[in-house]
Design a protein around this motif. Structure first.
Motif, PDB file in Angstrom:
ATOM      1  N   TYR A 107       0.818  -1.216   0.000  1.00 43.42           N
ATOM      2  CA  TYR A 107       0.000   0.000   0.000  1.00 43.42           C
ATOM      3  C   TYR A 107       0.852   1.266   0.000  1.00 43.42           C
ATOM      4  O   TYR A 107       0.668   2.154  -0.836  1.00 43.42           O
ATOM      5  CB  TYR A 107      -0.959   0.005   1.192  1.00 43.42           C
ATOM      6  CG  TYR A 107      -1.715   1.302   1.338  1.00 43.42           C
ATOM      7  CD1 TYR A 107      -2.819   1.568   0.546  1.00 43.42           C
ATOM      8  CD2 TYR A 107      -1.304   2.277   2.234  1.00 43.42           C
ATOM      9  CE1 TYR A 107      -3.504   2.761   0.651  1.00 43.42           C
ATOM     10  CE2 TYR A 107      -1.983   3.475   2.349  1.00 43.42           C
ATOM     11  CZ  TYR A 107      -3.084   3.713   1.559  1.00 43.42           C
ATOM     12  OH  TYR A 107      -3.749   4.902   1.665  1.00 43.42           O
ATOM     13  N   SER A 108       1.791   1.373   0.929  1.00 41.03           N
ATOM     14  CA  SER A 108       2.589   2.599   1.042  1.00 41.03           C
ATOM     15  C   SER A 108       3.459   2.816  -0.194  1.00 41.03           C
ATOM     16  O   SER A 108       3.657   3.965  -0.624  1.00 41.03           O
ATOM     17  CB  SER A 108       3.443   2.578   2.304  1.00 41.03           C
ATOM     18  OG  SER A 108       4.305   1.468   2.300  1.00 41.03           O
ATOM     19  N   LEU A 109       3.942   1.744  -0.801  1.00 43.30           N
ATOM     20  CA  LEU A 109       4.752   1.872  -2.015  1.00 43.30           C
ATOM     21  C   LEU A 109       3.904   2.341  -3.195  1.00 43.30           C
ATOM     22  O   LEU A 109       4.338   3.184  -3.989  1.00 43.30           O
ATOM     23  CB  LEU A 109       5.413   0.533  -2.340  1.00 43.30           C
ATOM     24  CG  LEU A 109       6.376  -0.015  -1.288  1.00 43.30           C
ATOM     25  CD1 LEU A 109       6.814  -1.426  -1.656  1.00 43.30           C
ATOM     26  CD2 LEU A 109       7.565   0.891  -1.128  1.00 43.30           C
ATOM     27  N   ALA A 142      -0.151  -8.624  -2.087  1.00 43.23           N
ATOM     28  CA  ALA A 142       0.480  -9.259  -3.249  1.00 43.23           C
ATOM     29  C   ALA A 142       1.104  -8.243  -4.206  1.00 43.23           C
ATOM     30  O   ALA A 142       0.514  -7.202  -4.511  1.00 43.23           O
ATOM     31  CB  ALA A 142      -0.548 -10.092  -4.003  1.00 43.23           C
ATOM     32  N   ARG A 143       2.285  -8.573  -4.683  1.00 41.79           N
ATOM     33  CA  ARG A 143       2.988  -7.735  -5.649  1.00 41.79           C
ATOM     34  C   ARG A 143       2.203  -7.630  -6.944  1.00 41.79           C
ATOM     35  O   ARG A 143       2.165  -6.577  -7.591  1.00 41.79           O
ATOM     36  CB  ARG A 143       4.370  -8.336  -5.916  1.00 41.79           C
ATOM     37  CG  ARG A 143       5.194  -7.555  -6.899  1.00 41.79           C
ATOM     38  CD  ARG A 143       6.602  -8.109  -6.995  1.00 41.79           C
ATOM     39  NE  ARG A 143       6.648  -9.530  -7.250  1.00 41.79           N
ATOM     40  CZ  ARG A 143       6.779 -10.075  -8.470  1.00 41.79           C
ATOM     41  NH1 ARG A 143       6.884  -9.307  -9.526  1.00 41.79           N
ATOM     42  NH2 ARG A 143       6.810 -11.379  -8.610  1.00 41.79           N
ATOM     43  N   THR A 144       1.538  -8.705  -7.350  1.00 44.61           N
ATOM     44  CA  THR A 144       0.777  -8.686  -8.603  1.00 44.61           C
ATOM     45  C   THR A 144      -0.357  -7.677  -8.538  1.00 44.61           C
ATOM     46  O   THR A 144      -0.659  -7.017  -9.541  1.00 44.61           O
ATOM     47  CB  THR A 144       0.215 -10.085  -8.917  1.00 44.61           C
ATOM     48  OG1 THR A 144      -0.540 -10.557  -7.810  1.00 44.61           O
ATOM     49  CG2 THR A 144       1.331 -11.061  -9.230  1.00 44.61           C
ATOM     50  N   ILE A 169      -2.412  -2.259 -10.302  1.00 47.06           N
ATOM     51  CA  ILE A 169      -2.845  -0.883 -10.027  1.00 47.06           C
ATOM     52  C   ILE A 169      -1.965   0.100 -10.782  1.00 47.06           C
ATOM     53  O   ILE A 169      -2.450   1.072 -11.366  1.00 47.06           O
ATOM     54  CB  ILE A 169      -2.843  -0.603  -8.517  1.00 47.06           C
ATOM     55  CG1 ILE A 169      -3.982  -1.392  -7.858  1.00 47.06           C
ATOM     56  CG2 ILE A 169      -2.980   0.889  -8.226  1.00 47.06           C
ATOM     57  CD1 ILE A 169      -3.988  -1.352  -6.360  1.00 47.06           C
ATOM     58  N   MET A 170      -0.652  -0.142 -10.812  1.00 47.03           N
ATOM     59  CA  MET A 170       0.260   0.723 -11.565  1.00 47.03           C
ATOM     60  C   MET A 170      -0.101   0.704 -13.050  1.00 47.03           C
ATOM     61  O   MET A 170      -0.125   1.735 -13.707  1.00 47.03           O
ATOM     62  CB  MET A 170       1.719   0.272 -11.395  1.00 47.03           C
ATOM     63  CG  MET A 170       2.286   0.439 -10.012  1.00 47.03           C
ATOM     64  SD  MET A 170       2.535   2.157  -9.536  1.00 47.03           S
ATOM     65  CE  MET A 170       1.115   2.409  -8.514  1.00 47.03           C
ATOM     66  N   ALA A 207       4.461   3.295 -15.532  1.00 46.06           N
ATOM     67  CA  ALA A 207       5.321   2.218 -16.019  1.00 46.06           C
ATOM     68  C   ALA A 207       6.084   1.505 -14.911  1.00 46.06           C
ATOM     69  O   ALA A 207       6.720   0.495 -15.159  1.00 46.06           O
ATOM     70  CB  ALA A 207       6.318   2.764 -17.038  1.00 46.06           C
ATOM     71  N   HIS A 208       6.030   1.994 -13.690  1.00 46.70           N
ATOM     72  CA  HIS A 208       6.772   1.388 -12.564  1.00 46.70           C
ATOM     73  C   HIS A 208       6.217   0.011 -12.238  1.00 46.70           C
ATOM     74  O   HIS A 208       5.014  -0.198 -12.204  1.00 46.70           O
ATOM     75  CB  HIS A 208       6.690   2.282 -11.343  1.00 46.70           C
ATOM     76  CG  HIS A 208       7.436   1.765 -10.170  1.00 46.70           C
ATOM     77  ND1 HIS A 208       8.783   1.934 -10.027  1.00 46.70           N
ATOM     78  CD2 HIS A 208       7.020   1.058  -9.081  1.00 46.70           C
ATOM     79  CE1 HIS A 208       9.168   1.364  -8.908  1.00 46.70           C
ATOM     80  NE2 HIS A 208       8.126   0.820  -8.314  1.00 46.70           N
ATOM     81  N   ARG A 209       7.110  -0.967 -11.976  1.00 49.77           N
ATOM     82  CA  ARG A 209       6.703  -2.304 -11.548  1.00 49.77           C
ATOM     83  C   ARG A 209       7.465  -2.668 -10.277  1.00 49.77           C
ATOM     84  O   ARG A 209       8.631  -2.312 -10.116  1.00 49.77           O
ATOM     85  CB  ARG A 209       7.008  -3.347 -12.622  1.00 49.77           C
ATOM     86  CG  ARG A 209       6.242  -3.131 -13.920  1.00 49.77           C
ATOM     87  CD  ARG A 209       4.742  -3.341 -13.736  1.00 49.77           C
ATOM     88  NE  ARG A 209       4.010  -3.094 -14.966  1.00 49.77           N
ATOM     89  CZ  ARG A 209       3.346  -1.972 -15.230  1.00 49.77           C
ATOM     90  NH1 ARG A 209       3.323  -0.986 -14.374  1.00 49.77           N
ATOM     91  NH2 ARG A 209       2.690  -1.846 -16.362  1.00 49.77           N
ATOM     92  N   PHE A 210       6.804  -3.374  -9.389  1.00 50.43           N
ATOM     93  CA  PHE A 210       7.412  -3.790  -8.120  1.00 50.43           C
ATOM     94  C   PHE A 210       8.022  -5.165  -8.247  1.00 50.43           C
ATOM     95  O   PHE A 210       7.629  -5.979  -8.998  1.00 50.43           O
ATOM     96  CB  PHE A 210       6.372  -3.785  -6.999  1.00 50.43           C
ATOM     97  CG  PHE A 210       5.820  -2.417  -6.728  1.00 50.43           C
ATOM     98  CD1 PHE A 210       6.551  -1.493  -6.017  1.00 50.43           C
ATOM     99  CD2 PHE A 210       4.576  -2.069  -7.190  1.00 50.43           C
ATOM    100  CE1 PHE A 210       6.058  -0.229  -5.774  1.00 50.43           C
ATOM    101  CE2 PHE A 210       4.063  -0.812  -6.951  1.00 50.43           C
ATOM    102  CZ  PHE A 210       4.814   0.106  -6.241  1.00 50.43           C
TER     103      PHE A 210
END
Length: 62
Positions: A5-7, A45-47, A52-53, A59-62
């Motif tokens: 969430y914070s990221l 979850a990262r996915t 959401i991005m 274009a940012h991905r975690f």
């Protein structure tokens, strides 16, 4: 608030989004003036964070 969430909120803010209003349940609505994006406060979850991005046009991905 946990997980990504914070990221996600940091990236949205960096790209011109701001908190618009609370949504249903544990969701928030963020807007950049053109597009609205729903963000869940419970995001383990990262996915989910990457989706959401993608929906926000970032274009940012975690």
């Amino acid at each position: 608030m946990n997980g990504y969430y914070s990221l996600v909120v940091a990236q949205l803010t960096l790209h011109g989004y701001s908190f618009l209003r609370p949504g249903k349940g544990s969701h928030e609505i963020w807007s950049n003036g053109i597009r609205h994006q729903m963000v869940s406060k419970n995001m383990p979850a990262r996915t989910m964070a990457n989706e959401i991005m993608k929906q926000a046009g970032i274009a940012h991905r975690f």
